[in-house]
Scaffold this motif. Sequence first.
Motif, PDB file in Angstrom:
ATOM      1  N   GLU A 109      -6.652 -55.404  -4.976  1.00 64.21           N
ATOM      2  CA  GLU A 109      -7.580 -55.403  -3.844  1.00 64.21           C
ATOM      3  C   GLU A 109      -7.996 -53.992  -3.447  1.00 64.21           C
ATOM      4  OE1 GLU A 109      -3.362 -55.412  -2.186  1.00 64.21           O
ATOM      5  OE2 GLU A 109      -4.457 -56.409  -3.816  1.00 64.21           O
ATOM      6  N   ARG A 158     -13.271 -47.694  13.389  1.00 64.54           N
ATOM      7  CA  ARG A 158     -13.248 -48.792  12.426  1.00 64.54           C
ATOM      8  C   ARG A 158     -14.666 -48.931  11.894  1.00 64.54           C
ATOM      9  NH1 ARG A 158     -12.014 -52.951  15.491  1.00 64.54           N
ATOM     10  NH2 ARG A 158      -9.766 -52.948  15.042  1.00 64.54           N
ATOM     11  N   SER A 197     -17.164 -51.071   9.288  1.00 66.74           N
ATOM     12  CA  SER A 197     -17.213 -52.344   8.568  1.00 66.74           C
ATOM     13  C   SER A 197     -18.579 -52.575   7.952  1.00 66.74           C
ATOM     14  CB  SER A 197     -16.856 -53.504   9.503  1.00 66.74           C
ATOM     15  OG  SER A 197     -17.700 -53.524  10.623  1.00 66.74           O
ATOM     16  N   GLY A 218     -20.032 -56.045   5.837  1.00 62.68           N
ATOM     17  CA  GLY A 218     -19.643 -57.342   5.301  1.00 62.68           C
ATOM     18  C   GLY A 218     -18.201 -57.636   5.655  1.00 62.68           C
ATOM     19  N   LYS A 219     -17.418 -58.009   4.658  1.00 55.24           N
ATOM     20  CA  LYS A 219     -16.013 -58.328   4.891  1.00 55.24           C
ATOM     21  C   LYS A 219     -15.106 -57.105   4.779  1.00 55.24           C
ATOM     22  CE  LYS A 219     -16.424 -63.094   3.193  1.00 55.24           C
ATOM     23  NZ  LYS A 219     -15.933 -64.092   2.198  1.00 55.24           N
ATOM     24  N   ARG A 220     -15.683 -55.952   4.417  1.00 57.88           N
ATOM     25  CA  ARG A 220     -14.873 -54.746   4.235  1.00 57.88           C
ATOM     26  C   ARG A 220     -14.789 -53.968   5.536  1.00 57.88           C
ATOM     27  NH1 ARG A 220     -11.520 -54.985  -0.021  1.00 57.88           N
ATOM     28  NH2 ARG A 220     -12.587 -56.179  -1.640  1.00 57.88           N
ATOM     29  N   ARG A 221     -13.591 -53.524   5.887  1.00 55.55           N
ATOM     30  CA  ARG A 221     -13.426 -52.676   7.058  1.00 55.55           C
ATOM     31  C   ARG A 221     -12.312 -51.674   6.816  1.00 55.55           C
ATOM     32  NH1 ARG A 221     -12.134 -56.364  12.055  1.00 55.55           N
ATOM     33  NH2 ARG A 221     -14.132 -57.187  11.349  1.00 55.55           N
ATOM     34  N   TYR A 279     -18.802 -49.298  -1.099  1.00 51.99           N
ATOM     35  CA  TYR A 279     -19.217 -50.704  -1.020  1.00 51.99           C
ATOM     36  C   TYR A 279     -20.671 -50.882  -0.585  1.00 51.99           C
ATOM     37  CZ  TYR A 279     -14.307 -51.983  -1.485  1.00 51.99           C
ATOM     38  OH  TYR A 279     -13.035 -52.153  -1.954  1.00 51.99           O
ATOM     39  N   ARG A 322     -20.018 -51.496  18.350  1.00 55.01           N
ATOM     40  CA  ARG A 322     -20.805 -51.993  17.197  1.00 55.01           C
ATOM     41  C   ARG A 322     -22.061 -51.146  16.999  1.00 55.01           C
ATOM     42  NH1 ARG A 322     -19.358 -55.923  20.402  1.00 55.01           N
ATOM     43  NH2 ARG A 322     -21.420 -56.022  21.367  1.00 55.01           N
TER      44      ARG A 322
END
Length: 391
Positions: free
Chosen positions: A61, A213, A215, A217-220, A243, A317
């Motif tokens: 991963e 943090r 991020s 998509g699903k990557r953070r 990514y 955000r």
Amino acid sequence: MKQDFDVVVVGAGAAGLFCAGVAARRGQRVLVLDHGEEPGQKILISGGGRCNFTNMKVGAENFISANPHFCKSALAGFTPRDFIALVERYGIAYHEKTLGQLFCDGSARQILEMLLDLCAGVELRFGTVVHEISHDGTFVLETSHGPVTARNLVIATGGLSIPKLGATGFAYEVAKKFGHSVVPPRPALVPLTFAPQDVSWMQALAGVSAPVRISAGKRRFEESLLFTHRGLSGPAVLQISSYLAPGAAFEVDFYLGLRAEDALLDAKTRRPKAALKTVLAEHLPARLAAHFAGADDRNMADLPDKFLRSLGGQLNRLVLTPAGNEGFAKAEVTAGGVDTSDLVSKTCESQKLPGLFFIGEAVDVTGWLGGYNFQWAWASGHAAGQAIQAR
């Protein structure tokens, strides 16, 4: 006169030297060629000169590849614990920095000297250019110091990152010559740049670092962000850069672990006479707090709830869209590379031409920041070194 070896390794970096050492200790006659005048140049500059040589926790991963399962066999065959044992055997002091990252207490040169010691018995030729490679049952390499033949050939010349250290597309040329596909190379772990209309506020904050943090998509990733004169860098930014597709946006959360909207509304109630900049500076570096506060010098009590909610949303955000990145010159590694579809995962050997191996950064396996790419170099070099036979 042609000189004959069991294996020629092209590339005297981390993967190439380790592979050569493994093969030599199995009794193979090994030659290492490199066009540079010195070995291990990327090793010496890594980790600020202390070499982040592996990570305590390494899994598939932590790598990017068109085939995310390819790296599993090699990584299982030679683990971080295996390399740590080697480091300890050589008496190299090390420490864990953050997130499992292991660094030398002293100098990265200790890792290079260890690799060169492992290569005792290996013939090393630096400043040697490979002009042509052919295969007629054995590999024939025409070099700037004469022809060389070998039953096995290992390509460990890396990718395109940091060309000032001699990076070239040699591995991709060899792969294509022998029928392999190449996943288009691109810069990875690289600082991001922004369009002029977007970068001006970042330039004003150049040198400011903050834990965030990031991020997409699903990557953070939760690490630090650094403002630069061209945009953004720092570990979190380098991680997410690997990514990002061209034109893709990402989100930054500057208020880790807090809902900024609630924190600001609570501060308005508890500390009505405090300035917004003062409240923000409790969670952000002073210059960054001043940026988000802007020219508004009103007390918290005088700021509308709607304004604080909107600001809170930005703090948690903030959406940013880079215009590009700083390219291979500043990229720590190269994503893409020799397609794994035609390689044997346990050995990194070509399925098209037995005896031909591709290892390290040359392959379409790209690790995260934090010692993962070195661990791939050790693991893939070990896999190939163990598989090489005097055919």
